[in-house]
Design a protein around this motif. Structure first.
Motif, mmCIF file in Angstrom:
data_model
loop_
_atom_site.group_PDB
_atom_site.id
_atom_site.type_symbol
_atom_site.label_atom_id
_atom_site.label_comp_id
_atom_site.label_asym_id
_atom_site.label_seq_id
_atom_site.Cartn_x
_atom_site.Cartn_y
_atom_site.Cartn_z
ATOM 1 N N VAL A 195 0.882 -1.170 0.000
ATOM 2 C CA VAL A 195 0.000 0.000 0.000
ATOM 3 C C VAL A 195 0.916 1.215 0.000
ATOM 4 O O VAL A 195 1.769 1.355 0.883
ATOM 5 C CB VAL A 195 -0.924 0.013 1.228
ATOM 6 C CG1 VAL A 195 -1.720 1.313 1.285
ATOM 7 C CG2 VAL A 195 -1.869 -1.185 1.188
ATOM 8 N N VAL A 196 0.771 2.080 -1.001
ATOM 9 C CA VAL A 196 1.693 3.197 -1.147
ATOM 10 C C VAL A 196 0.932 4.523 -1.238
ATOM 11 O O VAL A 196 -0.240 4.562 -1.610
ATOM 12 C CB VAL A 196 2.600 3.033 -2.389
ATOM 13 C CG1 VAL A 196 3.430 1.768 -2.279
ATOM 14 C CG2 VAL A 196 1.780 3.007 -3.662
ATOM 15 N N LEU A 197 1.650 5.590 -0.902
ATOM 16 C CA LEU A 197 1.112 6.939 -1.026
ATOM 17 C C LEU A 197 1.874 7.763 -2.052
ATOM 18 O O LEU A 197 1.380 8.803 -2.488
ATOM 19 C CB LEU A 197 1.175 7.667 0.333
ATOM 20 C CG LEU A 197 0.380 7.076 1.491
ATOM 21 C CD1 LEU A 197 0.600 7.908 2.751
ATOM 22 C CD2 LEU A 197 -1.091 7.011 1.160
ATOM 23 N N THR A 198 3.072 7.335 -2.401
ATOM 24 C CA THR A 198 3.949 8.144 -3.246
ATOM 25 C C THR A 198 4.230 7.467 -4.583
ATOM 26 O O THR A 198 4.059 6.251 -4.740
ATOM 27 C CB THR A 198 5.293 8.411 -2.543
ATOM 28 O OG1 THR A 198 5.953 7.154 -2.291
ATOM 29 C CG2 THR A 198 5.079 9.124 -1.220
ATOM 30 N N GLN A 199 4.712 8.252 -5.540
ATOM 31 C CA GLN A 199 5.087 7.722 -6.845
ATOM 32 C C GLN A 199 6.294 6.801 -6.761
ATOM 33 O O GLN A 199 6.460 5.895 -7.568
ATOM 34 C CB GLN A 199 5.441 8.874 -7.805
ATOM 35 C CG GLN A 199 4.296 9.769 -8.193
ATOM 36 C CD GLN A 199 4.721 10.824 -9.190
ATOM 37 O OE1 GLN A 199 5.909 11.033 -9.439
ATOM 38 N NE2 GLN A 199 3.755 11.500 -9.784
ATOM 39 N N THR A 200 7.151 7.063 -5.798
ATOM 40 C CA THR A 200 8.456 6.413 -5.715
ATOM 41 C C THR A 200 8.438 5.270 -4.715
ATOM 42 O O THR A 200 7.921 5.409 -3.602
ATOM 43 C CB THR A 200 9.522 7.440 -5.308
ATOM 44 O OG1 THR A 200 9.474 8.542 -6.215
ATOM 45 C CG2 THR A 200 10.912 6.841 -5.343
ATOM 46 N N ILE A 201 9.008 4.138 -5.095
ATOM 47 C CA ILE A 201 9.138 2.990 -4.208
ATOM 48 C C ILE A 201 10.593 2.534 -4.229
ATOM 49 O O ILE A 201 11.153 2.267 -5.289
ATOM 50 C CB ILE A 201 8.230 1.821 -4.631
ATOM 51 C CG1 ILE A 201 6.753 2.249 -4.607
ATOM 52 C CG2 ILE A 201 8.441 0.618 -3.724
ATOM 53 C CD1 ILE A 201 5.805 1.164 -5.081
ATOM 54 N N GLY A 202 11.200 2.447 -3.055
ATOM 55 C CA GLY A 202 12.569 1.967 -2.963
ATOM 56 C C GLY A 202 13.579 2.822 -3.691
ATOM 57 O O GLY A 202 14.628 2.335 -4.102
ATOM 58 N N GLY A 203 13.256 4.105 -3.853
ATOM 59 C CA GLY A 203 14.170 5.007 -4.536
ATOM 60 C C GLY A 203 13.998 5.042 -6.041
ATOM 61 O O GLY A 203 14.666 5.820 -6.720
ATOM 62 N N TYR A 204 13.083 4.222 -6.560
ATOM 63 C CA TYR A 204 12.836 4.189 -8.003
ATOM 64 C C TYR A 204 11.614 5.057 -8.313
ATOM 65 O O TYR A 204 10.507 4.784 -7.852
ATOM 66 C CB TYR A 204 12.626 2.752 -8.482
ATOM 67 C CG TYR A 204 13.888 1.922 -8.361
ATOM 68 C CD1 TYR A 204 14.836 1.914 -9.382
ATOM 69 C CD2 TYR A 204 14.144 1.187 -7.211
ATOM 70 C CE1 TYR A 204 16.013 1.171 -9.261
ATOM 71 C CE2 TYR A 204 15.314 0.440 -7.080
ATOM 72 C CZ TYR A 204 16.235 0.433 -8.114
ATOM 73 O OH TYR A 204 17.393 -0.279 -7.986
#
Length: 299
Positions: A195-204
């Protein structure tokens, strides 16, 4: 009189941390009438310092450290009746929220570019009694990524997460999850649910291109993998950005929901990169909850 509190994790930023702190204090002293610097020593200190800043009704609270420090400070501000404005200077490895707010990854630039006129609203996620600003991840792959130690993060950066995750993929282990999304129940089999809130995951960057810091939505993604081959087939979808469900990835937006696992296993969800609460999980969005200072390139 405008007062700011700067909460610093002195273990972030390696040997340059003291110099970054000095620059940040000099910047803030030129903007605010009073600046108080607090140093964290133990887990939870940043949350405690932020709560004390709330009680004192300071104008702004700034964090200096990695994602864990930023999460702790936000956790101290969330759902308070009075919430100071929030800013931060990233010193960590990943810094997903900073990337989404176009804050420079160079601490010197991030400090120099701070402008109190650049403010926007920021959504905060709540998972059980904890808070998150980036991601909650559940499954074998997220657990492996959470287990990456500080030394590996510092030495290898984002590559450390990729390597750890890939080792877990080879184990080919998935779970059966029960989801309740906006009251709609279903079951999915997956090795990773996030579940995410931002465009970026793990710096990608731009893994979830539709996500905006203030859109009032959470984004659910899960791998529809039943074997290693399916997992590898999902990689092109992930790299080009996910804005709809595919044969290999589930995707949808929501504002409230829950997640449980059917198997009798003890999973340890990752919340903004650190170990979070045990399952079952209940998610809720706190829309436009904090006023945050953003970077010079944000729209």
């Amino acid at each position: 009189m405008k007062k700011a509190v700067l909460i610093v994790n002195p273990s972030s930023g390696n040997e340059d941390a003291q110099e970054y702190e000095k620059l940040a204090k000099e910047k803030l002293v030129n903007i605010f009438d009073e600046v108080e610097v607090r140093h964290t020593e133990d887990a939870g200190d940043a949350t405690k310092f932020a709560q004390q800043a709330v009680e004192s009704k300071v104008d702004s609270v700034f964090a200096m450290g990695g994602d864990g420090t930023v999460n702790e400070v936000i956790s101290g501000l969330a759902e308070q009746e009075y919430r100071p404005r929030f800013g931060f200077f990233p010193l960590g490895t990943v810094n997903d929220l900073a990337r989404s707010l176009h804050i420079s990854m160079d601490p010197v630039e991030a400090i120099a570019e701070l402008d109190l006129d650049r403010r926007m609203s920021l959504d905060i996620g709540k998972v059980n009694e904890d808070y998150f600003m980036n991601i909650v991840a559940v499954g074998g792959i997220p657990e492996a990524i959470s287990d990456v130690d500080v030394e590996e993060k510092t030495k290898f950066g984002k590559l450390a997460y990729f390597t750890s995750g890939f080792k877990q993929v080879i184990k080919d282990e998935s779970y059966h999850f029960d989801l309740d999304i906006e009251g709609e129940k279903r079951s999915v089999e997956s090795s990773a649910v996030v579940v995410v809130l931002t465009q970026t995951i793990g710096g990608y960057s731009h893994i979830v291109p539709e996500a905006k810091p203030d859109d009032g939505k959470m984004y659910l993604l899960y791998l529809k993998n039943h074997n290693v081959a399916d997992m590898l087939k999902s990689v092109p979808d992930i790299l080009k950005g996910i804005d709809h469900s595919t044969d290999y990835i589930g995707y949808e937006t929501f504002t409230e929901g829950s997640l449980a696992v059917k198997e009798k296993v003890e999973l340890h969800p990752s919340v903004d990169g650190d170990e979070g609460p045990g399952l079952p999980l209940h998610f809720k969005i706190l829309p436009q909850h904090l006023e945050v200072y953003y970077g010079s390139e944000a729209e």
